[in-house]
Motif scaffolding. Sequence first.
Motif, PDB file in Angstrom:
ATOM      1  N   GLN A   7     -53.718 -30.255  28.374  1.00 24.90           N
ATOM      2  CA  GLN A   7     -53.136 -30.508  29.690  1.00 24.90           C
ATOM      3  C   GLN A   7     -52.492 -29.231  30.224  1.00 24.90           C
ATOM      4  O   GLN A   7     -52.528 -28.967  31.423  1.00 24.90           O
ATOM      5  CB  GLN A   7     -52.109 -31.651  29.639  1.00 24.90           C
ATOM      6  N   SER A   8     -51.941 -28.419  29.336  1.00 21.33           N
ATOM      7  CA  SER A   8     -51.361 -27.135  29.747  1.00 21.33           C
ATOM      8  C   SER A   8     -52.437 -26.222  30.340  1.00 21.33           C
ATOM      9  O   SER A   8     -52.200 -25.544  31.350  1.00 21.33           O
ATOM     10  CB  SER A   8     -50.694 -26.461  28.550  1.00 21.33           C
ATOM     11  N   ASP A  11     -53.191 -27.503  33.764  1.00 21.10           N
ATOM     12  CA  ASP A  11     -52.091 -27.148  34.675  1.00 21.10           C
ATOM     13  C   ASP A  11     -52.199 -25.696  35.124  1.00 21.10           C
ATOM     14  O   ASP A  11     -51.998 -25.391  36.309  1.00 21.10           O
ATOM     15  CB  ASP A  11     -50.735 -27.375  34.003  1.00 21.10           C
ATOM     16  N   GLN A  14     -55.181 -25.366  37.500  1.00 24.59           N
ATOM     17  CA  GLN A  14     -54.813 -25.932  38.800  1.00 24.59           C
ATOM     18  C   GLN A  14     -53.856 -25.010  39.550  1.00 24.59           C
ATOM     19  O   GLN A  14     -53.955 -24.877  40.776  1.00 24.59           O
ATOM     20  CB  GLN A  14     -54.215 -27.324  38.633  1.00 24.59           C
ATOM     21  N   LEU A  88     -48.767 -20.290  37.172  1.00 21.31           N
ATOM     22  CA  LEU A  88     -48.071 -21.526  36.845  1.00 21.31           C
ATOM     23  C   LEU A  88     -46.592 -21.417  37.201  1.00 21.31           C
ATOM     24  O   LEU A  88     -46.001 -22.358  37.721  1.00 21.31           O
ATOM     25  CB  LEU A  88     -48.254 -21.847  35.362  1.00 21.31           C
TER      26      LEU A  88
END
Length: 115
Positions: A7-8, A11, A14, A88
Motif C-alpha cells: 500500500q505504501s 501511495d 499515486q 509523497l
Amino acid sequence: MSNSLTQSDVDIIQAIIGSFYGRSNARKFTSSAITDDTIILIVQLLSETADCSTWIDAVPNPQDLVMTANKLRKWVMRVIRKSGEPFLAGNVRVNLMCKRFRAAQLKPVIFDSLN
C-alpha cells in the motif's frame, strides 16, 4: 505487478501521478491497475522530468535493458520508492517547464499501461 506492491508503494505512485496529472487521475493507479510497464514509465517520467543536476545522479538509467524482468522490476521499485518519497511528502522540487513537457509527452503511454 499488483502482487508485489505494498500500500505504501501505491501511495507513492499515486503521489507522483497526482503531482503530474492531478488527484483525480492518481486515483486510477490502484494496486490492481498498476502494471510493470506503468512503473517503468513512471521511472522514465521521474528521470526525464526533474532538474538534471539533481535527478540524473539520483535516478540512473539501467545500464542493461536486457536484464531479467524480475531484476528490472526490483530495480524500478527501488528507484520509485527512493525518488517518490518527496512526492509523497509534498516537497518535491522539479523544474516546472520540464515537468509540464515530459508529463504531457508521457501521459498517454502511462495511462494506457494500466490494467
